[in-house]
Design an enzyme around this catalytic site. Structure first.
Site, short mmCIF file in Angstrom:
data_model
loop_
_atom_site.label_atom_id
_atom_site.label_comp_id
_atom_site.label_asym_id
_atom_site.label_seq_id
_atom_site.Cartn_x
_atom_site.Cartn_y
_atom_site.Cartn_z
N GLU A 1 19.93 73.64 75.29
CA GLU A 1 20.18 74.71 76.26
C GLU A 1 19.71 74.28 77.66
OE1 GLU A 1 21.03 75.80 72.57
OE2 GLU A 1 19.00 75.13 73.09
N GLU B 1 12.87 66.66 73.51
CA GLU B 1 13.12 66.01 74.81
C GLU B 1 13.95 66.92 75.72
OE1 GLU B 1 11.72 62.20 76.28
OE2 GLU B 1 11.54 63.21 74.37
N GLY C 1 7.07 75.30 76.87
CA GLY C 1 8.32 74.73 76.39
C GLY C 1 8.92 73.77 77.40
N SER C 2 10.19 73.95 77.69
CA SER C 2 10.91 73.03 78.56
C SER C 2 10.67 73.28 80.05
CB SER C 2 12.42 73.12 78.28
OG SER C 2 12.71 72.67 76.97
N ILE D 1 3.08 66.51 70.52
CA ILE D 1 2.79 65.17 71.01
C ILE D 1 2.91 64.19 69.83
CG2 ILE D 1 1.22 63.75 72.35
CD1 ILE D 1 2.16 66.45 73.68
N THR E 1 4.85 68.93 77.00
CA THR E 1 5.06 70.31 76.54
C THR E 1 3.75 71.05 76.34
OG1 THR E 1 7.03 69.53 75.38
CG2 THR E 1 6.19 71.70 74.76
N GLU E 2 3.73 72.32 76.71
CA GLU E 2 2.56 73.17 76.48
C GLU E 2 2.93 74.31 75.53
OE1 GLU E 2 0.28 72.24 80.68
OE2 GLU E 2 0.84 74.30 80.24
#
Length: 386
Positions: free
Chosen positions: A370, A366, A132-133, A158, A127-128
């Site tokens: 959505e 994880e 996001g996802s 993290i 993730t940044e």
């Protein structure tokens, strides 16, 4: 523990051993540790001794590799005691799986024996802060310079970042590649100059285990550190790894949901109002019946996905369904456990307020639910048309 019947005797004994550890060593101290937001050093050492960090490492590298069904049940037991303990080995297990499935012989020999004992613990950095996802939109880049990658970028959320000896970093090794996923690699990085754990994120729940932001600024690593030795395969590798990750999160949700249900069931038998135990009041009895039914349905779905994984089939959709269902179910059960406890459910002297704070992590972690639904529907369409 009827689900143990699916396991062989050795794996059944592993689950029972972890369950005993949780009852004996975790539950008596969890409230104090969690409210102090203290890293559970002693409990993690005990988990190392039990072999929990080696459950995804093949025997030839010093582990005791178990079926996914066994791993799910072990994770559920840990989370039943304290969800953070399951978090302390979640990313570690995914990295072990990535190395086992895709690592070069040298990478396996370098890392797996030390990961198996927990001497080195692993995490993954996907993730940044802005992404996001949407993993394909990542901006962390690894430029090749004289046989090294020079890495620049930032990662967030993290787990165990301050204590990880190796991190599976998802980054862009070819910014020109089309489609974008072709330019993404997993690079195995160790703490060193140019890699800074910049801050611990303050959290509603999931206490004790740190979740951090990591900055990369001119961090250098040999190009041989790319997972599998060939760049550009990281997106597909990580998608396979996330099957394990999502089943692990589903199992964590099962553990939290089960703890909340068991506490509510026990309380409803000893708490009386209007001259009878509160479970005999239909409104409370109905809550307990629905909690138990929802929990069992979520567990069956999760175990089905684990069986499919063990059969060698692709389970991105099934793991997504399990994660979606188990996390939403755990959230509902946690709230209903507060209802059953009445005013005490809101008190920090009881565990149910912790379950209520821990459960939302599985909904957003994880891959948010959505995103899970997007994965599920795209797979439904792909499988219907193929």
């Amino acid at each position: 523990m009827g689900h143990l019947d699916a396991l062989d005797e050795d794996e059944q004994e592993i689950v029972r051993t972890v369950a005993d550890f949780v009852d004996r060593d975790v539950r008596p101290v969890v409230q104090e540790l969690e409210h102090a937001n203290t890293y559970p050093e002693a409990l993690v050492e005990a988990m190392k001794g039990l072999g929990i960090y080696g459950l995804a490492v093949p025997e030839e590298h010093g582990g005791i590799e178990v079926s996914m069904q066994c791993y799910v049940l072990v994770t559920e037991e840990l989370a039943r005691g304290w969800m953070s303990l399951a978090g302390a080995m979640g990313g570690h297990t995914v990295v072990c799986k990535l190395l086992t499935m895709f690592g070069t012989e040298e990478q396996k020999a370098t890392w797996l024996p030390r990961l198996a004992t927990g001497e080195v613990r692993a995490t993954m950095a996907l993730t940044e802060p802005q992404g996001g996802s949407d993993l394909q939109a990542l901006t962390t880049t690894a430029r090749e310079v004289d046989g090294e990658y020079v890495i620049t970028g930032a990662k967030t959320w993290i787990s165990n970042a301050r204590r990880a000896g190796v991190t599976a970093l998802l980054c862009r090794t070819d910014p020109e590649a089309q489609p974008r996923s072709r330019g993404i690699s997993v690079v195995l990085v160790e703490p060193g100059p140019g890699m800074t754990v910049s801050r611990d994120l303050p959290k509603l729940g999931y206490k004790g285990v740190e979740s951090c932001e990591i900055q990369f600024d001119g961090y250098r690593v040999p190009t041989s550190s790319v997972l599998g030795g060939v760049p550009g395969q990281g997106f597909a590798q990580m998608m396979k790894g996330l099957e394990t990750g999502r089943l692990q999160v589903a199992a964590r949700a099962l553990g939290v949901g089960r703890a909340a249900f068991e506490d509510a069931l026990a309380y409803a038998q000893v708490r009386e109002s209007f001259g009878k135990p509160i479970w005999r009041h239909q409104s409370v009895g109905n809550l307990l019946a629905d909690m138990a039914t929802g929990l069992e349905a979520a567990r069956q779905l999760t175990m089905y996905a684990a069986r499919e994984y063990d059969a060698g089939r692709r389970v991105d959709m099934e793991a997504g369904m399990a994660k979606l269902c188990a996390s939403e179910t755990a959230m509902k059960i946690a709230l209903d456990a507060v209802r059953v406890h009445g005013g005490y459910g809101y008190s920090t002297e009881y565990d149910v307020e912790r379950y209520f704070r821990d459960a939302p992590l599985m909904i957003v972690g994880e891959g948010t639910n959505e995103i899970q639904r997007n994965v599920i529907v795209s797979q439904l369409v792909n499988r219907a048309t193929s």
